[in-house]
Design a protein around this motif. Structure first.
Motif, PDB file in Angstrom:
ATOM      1  N   PHE A   1      39.805  38.924  39.467  1.00 24.48           N
ATOM      2  CA  PHE A   1      38.516  38.861  40.152  1.00 24.48           C
ATOM      3  C   PHE A   1      38.118  40.256  40.614  1.00 24.48           C
ATOM      4  O   PHE A   1      38.950  41.159  40.752  1.00 24.48           O
ATOM      5  CB  PHE A   1      38.550  37.889  41.334  1.00 24.48           C
ATOM      6  CG  PHE A   1      39.462  38.295  42.471  1.00 24.48           C
ATOM      7  CD1 PHE A   1      39.011  39.121  43.493  1.00 24.48           C
ATOM      8  CD2 PHE A   1      40.763  37.832  42.510  1.00 24.48           C
ATOM      9  CE1 PHE A   1      39.845  39.476  44.536  1.00 24.48           C
ATOM     10  CE2 PHE A   1      41.605  38.178  43.553  1.00 24.48           C
ATOM     11  CZ  PHE A   1      41.145  39.018  44.575  1.00 24.48           C
ATOM     12  N   LEU A   2      36.810  40.434  40.819  1.00 24.80           N
ATOM     13  CA  LEU A   2      36.264  41.709  41.282  1.00 24.80           C
ATOM     14  C   LEU A   2      35.946  41.631  42.764  1.00 24.80           C
ATOM     15  O   LEU A   2      35.390  40.645  43.245  1.00 24.80           O
ATOM     16  CB  LEU A   2      34.988  42.054  40.521  1.00 24.80           C
ATOM     17  CG  LEU A   2      35.152  42.528  39.065  1.00 24.80           C
ATOM     18  CD1 LEU A   2      33.788  42.679  38.417  1.00 24.80           C
ATOM     19  CD2 LEU A   2      35.917  43.837  39.004  1.00 24.80           C
ATOM     20  N   LYS A   3      36.323  42.662  43.489  1.00 26.77           N
ATOM     21  CA  LYS A   3      35.990  42.746  44.907  1.00 26.77           C
ATOM     22  C   LYS A   3      35.658  44.195  45.221  1.00 26.77           C
ATOM     23  O   LYS A   3      36.484  45.086  44.987  1.00 26.77           O
ATOM     24  CB  LYS A   3      37.165  42.263  45.773  1.00 26.77           C
ATOM     25  CG  LYS A   3      36.838  42.250  47.264  1.00 26.77           C
ATOM     26  CD  LYS A   3      37.999  41.700  48.076  1.00 26.77           C
ATOM     27  CE  LYS A   3      37.644  41.670  49.551  1.00 26.77           C
ATOM     28  NZ  LYS A   3      38.772  41.170  50.378  1.00 26.77           N
ATOM     29  N   ASP A   4      34.445  44.407  45.723  1.00 31.45           N
ATOM     30  CA  ASP A   4      33.971  45.773  46.010  1.00 31.45           C
ATOM     31  C   ASP A   4      34.079  46.662  44.775  1.00 31.45           C
ATOM     32  O   ASP A   4      34.426  47.853  44.861  1.00 31.45           O
ATOM     33  CB  ASP A   4      34.754  46.386  47.177  1.00 31.45           C
ATOM     34  CG  ASP A   4      34.598  45.577  48.449  1.00 31.45           C
ATOM     35  OD1 ASP A   4      33.518  44.989  48.634  1.00 31.45           O
ATOM     36  OD2 ASP A   4      35.561  45.529  49.244  1.00 31.45           O
TER      37      ASP A   4
ATOM     38  N   LEU B   1      38.054  33.540  39.997  1.00 30.05           N
ATOM     39  CA  LEU B   1      38.861  34.172  38.959  1.00 30.05           C
ATOM     40  C   LEU B   1      38.194  33.994  37.599  1.00 30.05           C
ATOM     41  O   LEU B   1      37.593  32.958  37.321  1.00 30.05           O
ATOM     42  CB  LEU B   1      40.256  33.545  38.905  1.00 30.05           C
ATOM     43  CG  LEU B   1      41.064  33.512  40.208  1.00 30.05           C
ATOM     44  CD1 LEU B   1      42.429  32.892  39.955  1.00 30.05           C
ATOM     45  CD2 LEU B   1      41.226  34.906  40.783  1.00 30.05           C
ATOM     46  N   ASN B   2      38.322  35.012  36.747  1.00 35.50           N
ATOM     47  CA  ASN B   2      37.875  34.821  35.373  1.00 35.50           C
ATOM     48  C   ASN B   2      39.006  34.219  34.549  1.00 35.50           C
ATOM     49  O   ASN B   2      40.052  33.849  35.101  1.00 35.50           O
ATOM     50  CB  ASN B   2      37.373  36.138  34.768  1.00 35.50           C
ATOM     51  CG  ASN B   2      38.498  37.171  34.598  1.00 35.50           C
ATOM     52  OD1 ASN B   2      39.686  36.825  34.617  1.00 35.50           O
ATOM     53  ND2 ASN B   2      38.131  38.427  34.446  1.00 35.50           N
ATOM     54  N   GLU B   3      38.825  34.127  33.240  1.00 33.39           N
ATOM     55  CA  GLU B   3      39.796  33.421  32.411  1.00 33.39           C
ATOM     56  C   GLU B   3      41.163  34.075  32.434  1.00 33.39           C
ATOM     57  O   GLU B   3      42.187  33.437  32.220  1.00 33.39           O
ATOM     58  CB  GLU B   3      39.282  33.321  30.970  1.00 33.39           C
ATOM     59  CG  GLU B   3      40.098  32.379  30.101  1.00 33.39           C
ATOM     60  CD  GLU B   3      39.408  32.045  28.800  1.00 33.39           C
ATOM     61  OE1 GLU B   3      38.383  32.670  28.501  1.00 33.39           O
ATOM     62  OE2 GLU B   3      39.907  31.150  28.098  1.00 33.39           O
TER      63      GLU B   3
ATOM     64  N   HIS C   1      41.101  42.907  40.941  1.00 33.90           N
ATOM     65  CA  HIS C   1      42.307  42.431  41.602  1.00 33.90           C
ATOM     66  C   HIS C   1      42.949  41.376  40.714  1.00 33.90           C
ATOM     67  O   HIS C   1      42.262  40.537  40.134  1.00 33.90           O
ATOM     68  CB  HIS C   1      41.982  41.817  42.969  1.00 33.90           C
ATOM     69  CG  HIS C   1      41.519  42.813  43.982  1.00 33.90           C
ATOM     70  ND1 HIS C   1      40.266  43.400  43.921  1.00 33.90           N
ATOM     71  CD2 HIS C   1      42.139  43.339  45.071  1.00 33.90           C
ATOM     72  CE1 HIS C   1      40.129  44.246  44.946  1.00 33.90           C
ATOM     73  NE2 HIS C   1      41.246  44.217  45.654  1.00 33.90           N
ATOM     74  N   ALA C   2      44.258  41.422  40.637  1.00 34.60           N
ATOM     75  CA  ALA C   2      44.982  40.471  39.776  1.00 34.60           C
ATOM     76  C   ALA C   2      46.419  40.365  40.261  1.00 34.60           C
ATOM     77  O   ALA C   2      46.921  41.253  40.961  1.00 34.60           O
ATOM     78  CB  ALA C   2      44.959  40.924  38.322  1.00 34.60           C
ATOM     79  N   PRO C   3      47.119  39.259  39.906  1.00 34.81           N
ATOM     80  CA  PRO C   3      48.518  39.109  40.293  1.00 34.81           C
ATOM     81  C   PRO C   3      49.398  40.095  39.532  1.00 34.81           C
ATOM     82  O   PRO C   3      48.994  40.639  38.489  1.00 34.81           O
ATOM     83  CB  PRO C   3      48.850  37.659  39.888  1.00 34.81           C
ATOM     84  CG  PRO C   3      47.863  37.329  38.823  1.00 34.81           C
ATOM     85  CD  PRO C   3      46.629  38.080  39.166  1.00 34.81           C
ATOM     86  N   PRO C   4      50.637  40.331  40.031  1.00 27.30           N
ATOM     87  CA  PRO C   4      51.536  41.292  39.375  1.00 27.30           C
ATOM     88  C   PRO C   4      51.774  40.999  37.903  1.00 27.30           C
ATOM     89  O   PRO C   4      51.942  41.922  37.111  1.00 27.30           O
ATOM     90  CB  PRO C   4      52.837  41.166  40.186  1.00 27.30           C
ATOM     91  CG  PRO C   4      52.390  40.693  41.526  1.00 27.30           C
ATOM     92  CD  PRO C   4      51.212  39.811  41.274  1.00 27.30           C
ATOM     93  N   THR C   5      51.788  39.723  37.528  1.00 28.21           N
ATOM     94  CA  THR C   5      52.067  39.400  36.122  1.00 28.21           C
ATOM     95  C   THR C   5      50.989  39.962  35.202  1.00 28.21           C
ATOM     96  O   THR C   5      51.273  40.375  34.079  1.00 28.21           O
ATOM     97  CB  THR C   5      52.155  37.879  35.922  1.00 28.21           C
ATOM     98  OG1 THR C   5      51.029  37.259  36.559  1.00 28.21           O
ATOM     99  CG2 THR C   5      53.424  37.333  36.535  1.00 28.21           C
ATOM    100  N   PHE C   6      49.718  39.990  35.667  1.00 29.13           N
ATOM    101  CA  PHE C   6      48.631  40.545  34.849  1.00 29.13           C
ATOM    102  C   PHE C   6      48.836  42.043  34.652  1.00 29.13           C
ATOM    103  O   PHE C   6      48.749  42.566  33.541  1.00 29.13           O
ATOM    104  CB  PHE C   6      47.284  40.267  35.517  1.00 29.13           C
ATOM    105  CG  PHE C   6      46.119  40.934  34.814  1.00 29.13           C
ATOM    106  CD1 PHE C   6      45.523  40.325  33.723  1.00 29.13           C
ATOM    107  CD2 PHE C   6      45.640  42.167  35.236  1.00 29.13           C
ATOM    108  CE1 PHE C   6      44.458  40.933  33.062  1.00 29.13           C
ATOM    109  CE2 PHE C   6      44.588  42.784  34.589  1.00 29.13           C
ATOM    110  CZ  PHE C   6      43.989  42.164  33.497  1.00 29.13           C
TER     111      PHE C   6
END
Length: 845
Positions: free
Chosen positions: A816-819, A810-812, A823-828
């Motif tokens: 995170f990047l995938k393909d 994860l970044n700050e 991708h991030a949690p709903p709160t983001f």
């Protein structure tokens, strides 16, 4: 008092939600990561949603043994970082409340596992100046009158309630109200009292719920093998009291039935001789007298066979088995190591205690309370978690054996585990119930299908049906559940509607909670009045959860009769919180007088309590009845007289001169001296320095909140020397080597959510930091570490992360990047869109 006396709860809630979201799946420590189970992650997501929705109080209901303390530790870990991240929260404190001293050990172990800095108040200890306070509710109650001298109730950011349904009494509710600014999160397995009082009245609505049946079916709890024994009680001698068996009559019946001889017989029929070390056993009885008799008989029979038998009862009793705090914690450890084989218990040990090694229960304490029974039986239904010493030892627990001993014929049939799990049709002696799973092995298979535990089951079934060989039979094994099913409470119980009411013979009945809502009276007030008037209710089931409330639904006539004086045309307060009687006398509740006098609610409430003041009943501004909650102006001024005199008032800088001496608030001195507020507070408390009364620049009275300059400089003298100043990046150079705070090093090595792991590693390596002034001009005592000390630790954490190829980095921002896709949690995404995280999660579901 702090300048941030009333910190912004919404700002704290927002940051707590963000940190909880980071802990929703794992909690990082130096040695390892604590991975949350799916049901725990689901609960954490519900917590995040509730926080984002602005709920200041809510609760989580999961079965005993499902790992609620892991969720609590994840939340408290998140709160520690929330308080560090937001400057105005730097001197706030969290509290986790336990309801029994026996629970403290388990809670402390979990807090240590996640690297939290905590103090303990209860079980003979009192260290209250740490960021997290682990306390028994009894310790706080005993010190209510002087609580403000030991902790600052206005600066409590979070209160977590363990076994929170035990905090539904009026006195304990008043204690919770002392922490006005705090976020409340309650945890329990049993949300409703037999009289209908509900956890939501003190802890808010349930945001995540799972019952014991679901826990077993999902493999979260181990499945039970259930055995039912009958013993000859004289049913006519049993009496009811407060919705359960009267203890005095139950004691007499058990003694007449010679229960001390029946319990060893049950043990011999339940646990084959060769398996006794593999089935550590808990025995429950209702009283100290019965406990003494049973323990002596068990020791007489089995002491010479190498079985170690212990017993616990309250330290207030005169029994030889009265347990001290030190012996209790020692014996919990001994039981877990296999050094104690049987433990005989009364009420103590029936709730919350963590003994995952226990595999067998003999319950000789008949009850009409589903809550008590579920809490007791949950002691053996906790699975052995991976990573624990038991798991490393290879101890297996594919199922637990539970036996209840009940009256052979009773007009008041006790609650059984079959009622709670609603599985009467599945009952058969020796059958593992509900076809759950544990350690990946399907249970409930017929004998002979190859399950690894099947030999144990075969031996137990053979022993049960054999009748125990040459034993003198005092117990009758119930082999056909259909006979009892006909009189099962659940089968014939009426179910309430969604509002908590049911109709029987054209009479309306409701739970305490239902009548409290309808009549706009507190749960505690109506429950106490029904109890004092000895009103008997009827038994039924709740609509939402199907829980049995024994004698828990009261008729409308009874409810209105006991509250008649509250249902008349009582005065109602205006928008300012006050009303006037016919003589022109002004009346108001604590909160209104606090505003009027520019005092804290706690100060006014404390003065009223010390004066033993009893108010009159009236309605608050919103129409809610406050029984004896309004006090006249003359009485209020008299009680608070010492705070209503002329006193010095601070200027904008937080200082004033008094008797030619300079006084300032703790925040003001922290700014002047370049120290953290928490540092000043700890130093003053440690030196037992007391302040004087004064007014803040807004005119609010701060009790004992202004301190003499020479006192503050004296207690902080060792900190007021020249020392390094960190730059904005959190680093400075000393003796040619770079030093930085833990957060700064975590940022440098890009391990943002693993600061606790860095700190834990430094502590374990014995590394000591140096003191310096941070970028915000606050002194961080021993808070900066050299690059040589921290580099290897951070690199080890990075290496551990990189070894987990299945987990993205994860970044700050927690992304995170995938393909090539973010991708991030709903709160983001909720913050980015923008949209409510709660709405987004529901849409995704």
């Amino acid at each position: 008092m702090s300048q941030h006396e009333h910190f912004d709860p919404d700002r704290y809630r927002e940051e707590l939600a963000r940190q909880c979201d980071l802990n929703a799946h794992r909690i990082s420590t130096f040695d390892s990561e604590i991975i949350l189970d799916p049901h725990q992650s689901r609960a954490m997501s519900s917590v995040v949603s509730a926080l984002e929705a602005g709920d200041s109080a809510f609760s989580v209901v999961h079965p005993g043994g499902s790992g609620k303390t892991v969720i609590q530790s994840a939340i408290l870990h998140a709160s520690a970082w929330a308080r560090e991240t937001v400057e105005e929260l730097s001197d706030t404190q969290d509290i986790i409340l336990a309801v029994e001293r026996s629970l403290l050990g388990t809670i402390m172990e979990h807090m240590e596992d996640v690297g939290l800095d905590f103090g303990v108040w209860g079980a003979g200890e009192r260290s209250v100046d740490r960021p997290l306070l682990v306390s028994t509710v009894q310790a706080l109650q005993k010190n209510m009158s002087g609580l403000g001298r030991l902790i600052n109730p206005d600066r409590i950011s979070l209160v977590v309630g363990d076994e929170a349904d035990k905090i539904l009494t009026k006195a304990r509710g008043d204690l919770l109200e002392t922490f006005q600014n705090a976020q409340r999160i309650g945890f329990t397995a049993t949300p409703e009292w037999p009289d209908g009082r509900h956890i939501s009245s003190a802890w808010g609505e349930i945001v995540d719920q799972m019952d014991l049946r679901e826990g077993i079916l999902k493999g979260i709890n181990v499945p039970p093998m259930f055995t039912l024994f009958e013993v000859d009680f004289d049913a006519d001698d049993l009496k009811l009291e407060a919705g359960d068996f009267q203890k005095k009559s139950l004691d007499a019946a058990l003694k007449a039935a010679q229960i001390e001889l029946a319990i060893p017989e049950a043990y011999e029929r339940m646990v084959p001789k060769g398996l006794r070390k593999a089935f550590p056993t808990l025995v429950y009885v209702p009283s100290v007298l019965v406990l003494d008799r049973v323990t002596r008989e068990l020791r007489r029979r089995y002491g010479h066979q190498g079985l170690n038998i212990s017993a616990w009862c309250s330290s207030a009793s005169d029994s030889e088995f009265a347990i001290s705090n030190s012996r209790m914690f020692d014996e919990i450890g001994a039981f877990q190591r296999g050094e104690i084989d049987l433990m005989v218990l009364c009420e103590m040990g029936g709730r919350g205690i963590n003994l995952p090694r226990a595999r067998c229960i003999i319950d000789a304490y008949p009850t009409l309370s589903a809550n008590k029974l579920e809490q007791r039986h949950s002691r053996v239904l906790r699975r052995v978690r991976e990573g624990t010493p038991l798991h490393a030892e290879g101890f297996e627990k594919p199922f637990a054996h539970i036996a209840q001993i009940i009256p052979g014929a009773s007009k008041f049939r006790p609650i059984t585990l079959l009622d709670i799990l609603d599985c009467w049709p599945d009952y058969k002696p020796g059958k593992v119930l509900l076809n759950g799973s544990a350690h990946g092995a399907p249970l409930g298979l017929p004998i002979g299908q190859g399950a690894p535990w099947i030999e144990e089951v075969e031996q137990i079934v053979s022993l049960l049906l054999d009748g125990g060989g040459g034993l003198r039979t005092r117990l009758t094994l119930v082999e056909k559940a259909d006979v009892l099913k006909e009189i099962s409470l659940r089968e014939k119980l009426p179910m309430a509607d969604m509002h908590g009411f049911l109709i029987l013979k054209n009479v309306k009945y409701g739970s305490v909670h239902a009548w409290a809502d309808l009549l706009d009276i507190s749960d505690n007030t109506i429950a106490d009045r029904l109890s004092e008037a000895k009103k008997l209710g009827v038994t039924g089931r709740t609509f939402k959860h199907g829980r049995t409330l024994v004698n828990g639904f009261y008729s409308e006539e009874d409810a209105r009769e006991v509250c008649a004086d509250l249902l008349v045309d009582v005065p109602k307060a205006g928008k300012d919180g006050f009303f006037y009687d016919d003589s022109g006398e002004k009346f108001g509740p604590v909160e209104a007088w606090a505003r009027e006098f520019s005092l804290s609610d706690y100060s006014v409430s404390n003065r009223f309590g010390l004066a033993n003041m009893v108010g009159i009943t009236a309605k608050s501004t919103n129409g809610h009845i406050l029984e004896k909650g309004f006090h006249s102006e003359s009485v209020a001024r008299s009680a608070c007289a010492d705070l209503l005199v002329e006193m010095p008032k601070a200027g904008k800088d937080g200082f004033f001169d008094h008797d030619r001496k300079r006084y300032g608030s703790r925040d003001a001195w922290a700014i002047v001296l370049g120290l953290a507020v928490a540092t000043v507070i700890r130093r003053l408390r440690a030196a037992n320095i007391s302040g004087i009364n004064g007014k803040t620049r807004s005119g609010r009275v701060s009790e004992l909140g202004f301190y003499l300059e020479q006192d503050v400089r004296k207690v902080c003298a060792d900190l007021l020397v020249d020392m390094p100043n960190a730059e904005k990046d959190g680093f400075f150079v000393k003796d040619g080597e770079r030093h930085g705070s833990i957060s700064a090093w975590a940022r440098l090595f890009r391990i943002f959510n693993q600061r606790a792991a860095v700190k834990s590693g430094l502590l374990k390596a014995g590394k000591k930091g140096v003191s310096a002034i941070d970028a915000n001009r606050h002194l961080r005592v021993d808070g900066f570490y050299s690059e040589s000390d921290v580099s290897d630790i951070c690199k080890a954490i990075v290496a551990m992360n990189e070894s987990k190829t299945d987990l993205p980095t994860l970044n700050e921002d927690g992304v995170f990047l995938k393909d090539g896709v973010r991708h991030a949690p709903p709160t983001f995404w909720a913050r980015s869109l923008p949209i409510s995280a709660y709405v987004l999660k529901k849409s995704l579901e």
